[in-house]
Design a protein around this motif. Structure first.
Motif, PDB file in Angstrom:
ATOM      1  N   ARG A   5       3.135  -2.538  28.178  1.00 45.72           N
ATOM      2  CA  ARG A   5       3.084  -1.356  27.322  1.00 45.72           C
ATOM      3  C   ARG A   5       4.180  -0.363  27.698  1.00 45.72           C
ATOM      4  O   ARG A   5       4.462  -0.146  28.863  1.00 45.72           O
ATOM      5  N   LEU A   6       4.766   0.233  26.677  1.00 41.76           N
ATOM      6  CA  LEU A   6       5.846   1.182  26.880  1.00 41.76           C
ATOM      7  C   LEU A   6       5.428   2.578  26.453  1.00 41.76           C
ATOM      8  O   LEU A   6       4.516   2.759  25.643  1.00 41.76           O
ATOM      9  N   TYR A   7       6.156   3.557  27.006  1.00 40.57           N
ATOM     10  CA  TYR A   7       5.867   4.958  26.741  1.00 40.57           C
ATOM     11  C   TYR A   7       7.152   5.667  26.337  1.00 40.57           C
ATOM     12  O   TYR A   7       8.231   5.388  26.873  1.00 40.57           O
ATOM     13  N   SER A   8       7.031   6.594  25.396  1.00 43.74           N
ATOM     14  CA  SER A   8       8.139   7.464  25.013  1.00 43.74           C
ATOM     15  C   SER A   8       8.090   8.705  25.896  1.00 43.74           C
ATOM     16  O   SER A   8       7.087   9.421  25.927  1.00 43.74           O
ATOM     17  N   SER A  33       9.911   3.975  28.762  1.00 45.25           N
ATOM     18  CA  SER A  33       9.606   3.573  30.138  1.00 45.25           C
ATOM     19  C   SER A  33       8.302   2.805  30.200  1.00 45.25           C
ATOM     20  O   SER A  33       7.397   3.021  29.388  1.00 45.25           O
ATOM     21  N   THR A  34       8.205   1.911  31.176  1.00 47.59           N
ATOM     22  CA  THR A  34       6.917   1.328  31.513  1.00 47.59           C
ATOM     23  C   THR A  34       6.133   2.351  32.337  1.00 47.59           C
ATOM     24  O   THR A  34       6.701   3.313  32.863  1.00 47.59           O
ATOM     25  N   TYR A  35       4.837   2.129  32.458  1.00 44.01           N
ATOM     26  CA  TYR A  35       4.039   3.050  33.265  1.00 44.01           C
ATOM     27  C   TYR A  35       4.473   2.986  34.733  1.00 44.01           C
ATOM     28  O   TYR A  35       4.545   4.007  35.416  1.00 44.01           O
ATOM     29  N   GLU A  36       4.827   1.806  35.176  1.00 49.88           N
ATOM     30  CA  GLU A  36       5.243   1.613  36.569  1.00 49.88           C
ATOM     31  C   GLU A  36       6.489   2.436  36.896  1.00 49.88           C
ATOM     32  O   GLU A  36       6.640   2.947  38.006  1.00 49.88           O
ATOM     33  N   ASN A  37       7.388   2.582  35.913  1.00 43.65           N
ATOM     34  CA  ASN A  37       8.651   3.292  36.141  1.00 43.65           C
ATOM     35  C   ASN A  37       8.616   4.741  35.660  1.00 43.65           C
ATOM     36  O   ASN A  37       9.671   5.393  35.579  1.00 43.65           O
ATOM     37  N   GLN A  61       9.876  21.293  29.548  1.00 43.98           N
ATOM     38  CA  GLN A  61       8.698  20.523  29.128  1.00 43.98           C
ATOM     39  C   GLN A  61       9.051  19.043  29.148  1.00 43.98           C
ATOM     40  O   GLN A  61      10.032  18.622  28.537  1.00 43.98           O
ATOM     41  N   ILE A  62       8.253  18.273  29.873  1.00 40.65           N
ATOM     42  CA  ILE A  62       8.399  16.815  29.887  1.00 40.65           C
ATOM     43  C   ILE A  62       7.061  16.220  29.484  1.00 40.65           C
ATOM     44  O   ILE A  62       6.023  16.575  30.043  1.00 40.65           O
ATOM     45  N   GLN A  63       7.085  15.356  28.490  1.00 36.35           N
ATOM     46  CA  GLN A  63       5.838  14.741  28.046  1.00 36.35           C
ATOM     47  C   GLN A  63       6.076  13.272  27.730  1.00 36.35           C
ATOM     48  O   GLN A  63       7.207  12.849  27.495  1.00 36.35           O
ATOM     49  N   PHE A  64       5.008  12.500  27.768  1.00 34.71           N
ATOM     50  CA  PHE A  64       5.120  11.099  27.385  1.00 34.71           C
ATOM     51  C   PHE A  64       3.872  10.679  26.632  1.00 34.71           C
ATOM     52  O   PHE A  64       2.799  11.266  26.783  1.00 34.71           O
ATOM     53  N   ASP A  65       4.046   9.686  25.783  1.00 35.17           N
ATOM     54  CA  ASP A  65       2.902   9.127  25.067  1.00 35.17           C
ATOM     55  C   ASP A  65       3.120   7.634  24.877  1.00 35.17           C
ATOM     56  O   ASP A  65       4.259   7.154  24.812  1.00 35.17           O
ATOM     57  N   ALA A  66       2.022   6.904  24.794  1.00 34.49           N
ATOM     58  CA  ALA A  66       2.084   5.451  24.671  1.00 34.49           C
ATOM     59  C   ALA A  66       2.611   5.047  23.298  1.00 34.49           C
ATOM     60  O   ALA A  66       2.349   5.710  22.293  1.00 34.49           O
ATOM     61  N   ILE A  67       3.358   3.956  23.276  1.00 34.35           N
ATOM     62  CA  ILE A  67       3.879   3.402  22.024  1.00 34.35           C
ATOM     63  C   ILE A  67       2.999   2.237  21.612  1.00 34.35           C
ATOM     64  O   ILE A  67       2.851   1.255  22.349  1.00 34.35           O
TER      65      ILE A  67
END
Length: 255
Positions: A5-8, A33-37, A61-67
């Motif tokens: 799974r990747l994240y934006s 990014s992957t969650y690991e990275n 502001q830094i945010q991420f969400d799953a793709i």
């Protein structure tokens, strides 16, 4: 494309408070990014925010969400280098290339007027190629292209093959230009950075490729440019959704 799974991951930085409260835009960045990275991705974007030549931000502001959507894979645009000796020569070449892309001179003139009226844009201005008028409704925010990346290993293979420097700036610009040009509504893109220490910019389209121009503004100038020349007869909601939400990976295969 990827089993994991990747994240934006997205960053924006400003000085004088958040952008929506009138803060001056300092920097922005996008990664997949992957969650690991994730820690590595966040640290990379944080470093970019804290070391920009436009100054030290007081809002980051830094945010991420799953793709969850399928990821589109696209070949990078062909890159071409244009060395010019002055801003005047660079801007003349811009107009020549845009005309080669099929954009009328009067439309180009109107687009530059739009740019002058919105000098502190954080994203792109969408300009209709038929009328020369701005057709997005984002005001000073503009349209921000997101959810895109290029794995470093493959990018470095590409850079070595074409004898290009494997700088993150080169990668980020080519990733964005490639994604924008991939949509059939895009006729051409014009961009130069708001970084006062970086005077290179580009014109890009499917037909022209990524045309890097060495000198598009004077050193010390903080005004950037990002204009998308668009066929406004297309569905603009669909177009903006593609730019902002469609996940894209750039991938190069050596022929």
């Amino acid at each position: 494309m990827q089993e994991e799974r990747l994240y934006s991951v997205r960053m924006r930085a400003a000085k004088g408070g958040p952008h929506e409260q009138g803060g001056k835009h300092i920097s922005g960045g996008e990664m997949l990014s992957t969650y690991e990275n994730m820690r590595q991705a966040v640290n990379h974007l944080l470093d970019k925010a804290l070391t920009h030549s436009k100054g030290n931000p007081d809002f980051v502001q830094i945010q991420f969400d799953a793709i969850d959507e399928p990821i589109k894979q696209i070949d990078p645009l062909l890159i071409r280098k244009n060395e010019v000796e002055s801003v005047e020569a660079g801007q003349a070449l811009v107009r020549e290339l845009l005309e080669q892309a099929g954009i009328k001179r009067e439309v180009i003139d109107k687009a530059y007027k739009q740019l002058a009226e919105h000098s502190d844009m954080r994203g792109a201005i969408l300009v209709d190629v038929h009328s020369g008028e701005r057709i997005d409704d984002r005001r000073e925010k503009g349209v921000r292209v997101s959810r895109m990346d290029w794995w470093n290993a493959n990018f470095e293979q590409w850079a070595n093959h074409f004898n290009e420097p494997s700088y993150s700036r080169v990668k980020e610009a080519l990733v964005l230009a490639t994604k924008v040009s991939a949509h059939p509504a895009t006729i051409a893109e014009l961009c130069w950075s708001d970084d006062p220490e970086y005077i290179t910019g580009y014109v890009a389209s499917k037909a022209l490729g990524y045309q890097r121009i060495s000198h598009l503004k004077e050193y010390g100038d903080e005004q950037g440019c990002r204009l998308f020349f668009v066929d406004g007869s297309n569905d603009m909601d669909d177009y903006i959704f593609f730019l902002e939400k469609q996940p894209v990976f750039i991938h190069w295969d050596e022929v």
